[in-house]
Design an enzyme around this catalytic site. Structure first.
Site, short mmCIF file in Angstrom:
data_model
loop_
_atom_site.label_atom_id
_atom_site.label_comp_id
_atom_site.label_asym_id
_atom_site.label_seq_id
_atom_site.Cartn_x
_atom_site.Cartn_y
_atom_site.Cartn_z
N HIS A 49 5.26 32.19 34.45
CA HIS A 49 4.01 32.68 34.50
C HIS A 49 3.47 31.51 35.38
CE1 HIS A 49 0.99 35.05 32.42
NE2 HIS A 49 1.72 36.09 33.37
N HIS A 73 7.59 40.93 42.66
CA HIS A 73 7.31 40.53 41.12
C HIS A 73 8.21 41.68 40.36
CE1 HIS A 73 6.03 38.37 37.43
NE2 HIS A 73 5.46 39.56 37.32
#
Lengths: 750, 87
Positions: A104, A55
């Protein structure tokens, strides 16, 4: 447990460390030991593990993302490119605009409301950190099958979270997408975009330089939120039962705190009090301190025990990894610290000097006087591992592409054609999304010119000159599954076309690349193809990628989502009063179809809704044609030649007509051009097309312009009555269309 | 009629913006000495029939799936003995 100091680490080289639990691979752990010349302390291990996660480090994707820089077209408008918190684009009159789309996804599956809310909060802080005032948000969303029980849990929570956070901040939500497909079951995609505006001279960058400058952490107190979330939550494949393998501490957003943070930060910018600034998002303080130091001269010293805590029992490792929301980190010259703290106090924002920039080259972190971190910051932030993951075209790709939709049974007669038009108009993906977008405040601040369901969202940024910006986001996972290279280009082409359809000139791109596991060579091939396609297309269209985000591991078990590159295009319009809406509002206006219609049904809405089929090839892409179409749409808007325009995409011409008719409350009478089969005319999804409504007085001027520039423009009918009529085929009263189009979503999730 | 009380609180590690707002307001109103505030919610369920183990199990299930969001909240279930005694 005693404190694991740097000295202690050096003395105990053989201590067992939980690197595997923190998501590090054995060779990565070995590399950390090599960089440091000893074993890392617990705090260092925490930092490396979050910062080297997929990430944060983009370790699987960055070899492909490089193309966005290498192939970036010359573009005078680009003020800040890839690599900062967000790209910045010159829109004229001294204004600069920054925008970015981020994912998200996993947090929103676990806890839909807070996941989606903190997604909005995170992207807003990214934009704020560039020096801009956030002016609008948008949310491209993808869920599982519309009638699946879990969609009933996830969708309302996500929508309420976006609305709750955005509405509290007073930011209009001007668009986005909502797509349903079973491939997103268990892996919903919640992407969030924010647009911000500033003057050129207000651009701020994330770097810490100038020895002696103070490091100030301000905003919310630090708690146990999302500890390990970034490496664990954001990059861990869900097991087949759909439960996350590790239980995360969910981050909870506080939009009122964020509002204070925005106003406080903007006042600090106005008084020119910061030398560098960074928001705290994924990886929290680990990320902010190492990135600021790495982008600056390198040295920074932080007293971690000065960080204000919500939970006094947090360990230093946890403080470094915490993802508590609504925090920012600024680098401030010593003589400006007093004024900085004063402004924070005025806004009721807690601000603490936690360290200073040093003339060294190490990031050093202390806990009650004892050193627990001593690392070269670049090795944490910018020189993480890089993987050249193997990729291979999956063996099923040929069979998928050979499964041509041409063989699917088509409507046998006009009655069946009519029924399918209604069925498409009411299918979850094509139906009105008002149930969702009505929960967002679209007009707060009074500058919204266009919002959903228009082709792009548009906001005015200068009340005197009427300068405005338009943003559209698009993506079609079905197209990308059939051909990721073309699919990514189609996403860009559609967003580009959507911006132009409203009369704005497309300038720049941000992208959110949602894919499955990079450890699967088939997924990696999709990713490589999609990035190559997008970079190539950006080059042709002259719109550089300014930033964005990659979300991998969107899969359940071995089943990945469709490759889903979501592309956002930002455009500028000199005078928002010249915008082109999508509604057919004036009877008697002539409808022109711009572009060429071929028989292209691969990945189409028709094939999905009527036959639950996905196969063949997606529509062809002709970027030169897209560019020409955009130029015509922009000229026609500026010179008042068209009163409405709507881009043609999923669902084809008929879906565009349904939407424009319902939006304006006027019907249309259509004649099928001689050369086309009515079914293909209505449902084909050929790219590079738009439908426009031309006032009779402008017809000649408009068709002359299209003729002179070589853009096919076919007169297909007229705005008329209260029925959508296809001559020789069928007519559908608007009321019947409206019922089909507008009752679907409330029926499914309302 | 017996009463069962379900108390729902945010888990300790979860941020509680409402509780924080209350805590910040207290000193402004002259109430000193409160270091922290956590705000929760309380459900009072009037139960038909006996509150036996089966009924409590059902209420536990109800609380875990609907009254509380167990991703971010904890809950406790107890029988309100005062009400039970009255009836």
């Amino acid at each position: 447990m005693s404190l694991d100091t740097v000295k202690h680490a050096a003395d105990t080289p053989d201590a067992d460390q939980p690197w595997a639990e923190l998501g590090l691979k054995e060779d990565e752990y070995a590399r950390i030991r090599e960089i440091l010349g000893r074993r890392p302390t617990g705090a260092e291990l925490a930092m490396y593990s979050v910062m080297w996660s997929e990430h944060c480090s983009y370790k699987s994707s960055k070899v492909h993302l490089k193309q966005f820089g290498e192939k970036a077209p010359e573009n005078d408008a680009l003020l800040v490119g890839i690599g900062e918190n967000a790209g910045v684009v010159d829109v004229g009159q001294g204004y600069a605009v920054t925008f970015k789309v981020e994912s998200h996804n996993h947090p929103s599956y676990i806890e839909p409301y807070q996941g989606a809310a903190t997604g909005v909060g995170g992207i807003v802080r990214d934009i704020l950190a560039m020096g801009a005032r956030p002016v609008a948000v948008m949310d491209p969303l993808r869920f599982g099958a519309a009638d699946h029980p879990d969609t009933k849990r996830v969708l309302p929570g996500v929508v309420a979270g976006i609305g709750g956070y955005g509405n509290c901040l007073g930011l209009p939500n001007i668009g986005g997408e909502v797509v349903f497909d079973p491939c997103y079951q268990g892996n919903p995609l919640v992407n969030a975009l924010c647009v911000g505006v500033m003057k050129h001279e207000d651009i701020h960058l994330a770097k810490a330089s100038g020895a002696g400058n103070k490091v100030i952490l301000y905003g919310a107190r630090t708690g146990g939120d999302g500890i390990g979330g970034v490496s664990v939550l954001a990059s861990e494949t869900f097991d087949a039962a759909g439960k996350p393998a590790k239980r995360p501490a969910v981050q909870v957003g506080d939009p009122f705190q964020e509002k204070l943070l925005i106003e406080c930060t903007l006042e600090i910018f106005r008084e020119k009090l910061v030398a560098g600034i960074q928001d705290l998002g994924g990886a929290g303080l680990s990320c902010a301190t190492s990135e600021l130091a790495s982008a600056g001269s390198g040295g920074m010293r932080v007293e971690l025990d000065t960080v204000p805590l919500r939970d006094s029992s947090l360990s230093p490792e946890e403080i470094l990894m915490s993802e508590s929301q609504e925090r920012m980190c600024a680098i401030v010259e010593p003589d400006k610290v007093g004024r900085f703290l004063e402004i924070c106090e005025k806004w009721d924002v807690i601000a603490t000097v936690i360290g200073e920039v040093t003339d060294g080259s190490r990031l050093e972190i202390f806990w009650h006087g004892e050193q627990i971190v001593d690392v070269p910051p670049r090795s944490v932030a910018h020189e993480g591992p890089t993987y050249h993951r193997p990729y291979a075209r999956p063996e099923w790709q040929d069979a998928l592409q050979a499964d041509d939709p041409a063989k699917l049974p088509r409507p046998a007669d006009a009655a069946e054609l009519r029924a399918q038009v209604l069925r498409l108009a009411g299918s979850p993906n094509q139906a009105s999304k008002a149930w969702i977008t009505d929960q967002y405040d679209r007009f707060v601040q009074g500058n919204t010119v266009l919002a959903q369901p228009e082709d792009s969202g548009m906001v005015r940024i200068d009340e005197e000159t009427n300068l405005g910006v338009a943003v559209a986001t698009d993506g079609n996972g079905r197209y990308a599954k059939l051909d990721p290279y073309t699919g990514a280009q189609l996403a860009l082409a559609e967003a580009y076309r959507n911006v132009a359809a409203t009369g704005a000139k497309p300038l720049a791109v941000s992208d959110c690349l949602n894919f499955g596991s990079p450890e699967d060579p088939a997924v990696m091939w999709q990713f490589a193809e999609a990035t190559r396609g997008l970079a190539d297309a950006c080059q042709v269209l002259g719109t550089p990628v300014t930033g964005g985000n990659v979300s991998l591991y969107n899969q359940t078990g071995d089943t990945a989502i469709h490759p889903t590159p979501v592309v956002a295009v930002l455009g500028v319009i000199d005078d928002v009063t010249r915008r082109t809406p999508m509604a057919f509002a004036e009877e008697g206006q002539l409808l022109y179809l711009l572009g060429d219609t071929r028989e292209e049904l691969g990945g189409s809405a028709w094939s999905q809704v009527v036959h639950d089929h996905l196969g063949g090839l997606p529509p062809r892409v002709d970027l030169e044609r897209e560019r020409l179409l955009a130029e015509i749409l922009i000229s026609a808007s500026r010179d008042g030649m068209i009163d409405a325009a709507h881009d043609l995409s999923d669902g084809g011409l008929v879906q565009a007509l349904v939407e424009s008719c319902l939006r304006g409350g006027k019907g249309a009478r259509l004649v099928v051009p001689d050369a086309l089969d009515p079914f293909v005319f209505l449902f084909s999804e050929s790219a590079g097309r738009a439908v426009v409504a031309v006032p009779r007085s402008e017809e000649l001027r408009f068709t002359d312009m299209c003729g002179a520039r070589g853009l096919p423009a076919t007169r297909i009918g007229v705005v008329d009555g209260d029925e959508l009529v296809v001559q020789g085929q069928f007519g559908i009263p608007l009321d019947e269309l409206r019922t089909a189009h507008e009752t679907t979503l409330p029926g499914l999730v309302g | 009629m017996a009463r069962v009380v379900v108390d729902v609180m945010l888990k300790p590690e979860i941020l509680d913006p409402q509780g924080q707002a209350v805590q910040r307001a207290l000193p402004r109103l002259g109430f000193e000495g409160i270091a922290d505030v956590r705000q929760g919610k309380r459900f009072e369920l009037e139960v038909e029939g006996p509150v036996d183990e089966a009924a409590l199990a059902r209420i536990h299930e109800m609380a875990g799936t609907f009254l509380a969001n167990t991703v971010i909240e904890d809950f406790t279930v107890r029988v309100d003995e005062a009400v039970r005694a009255e009836s």
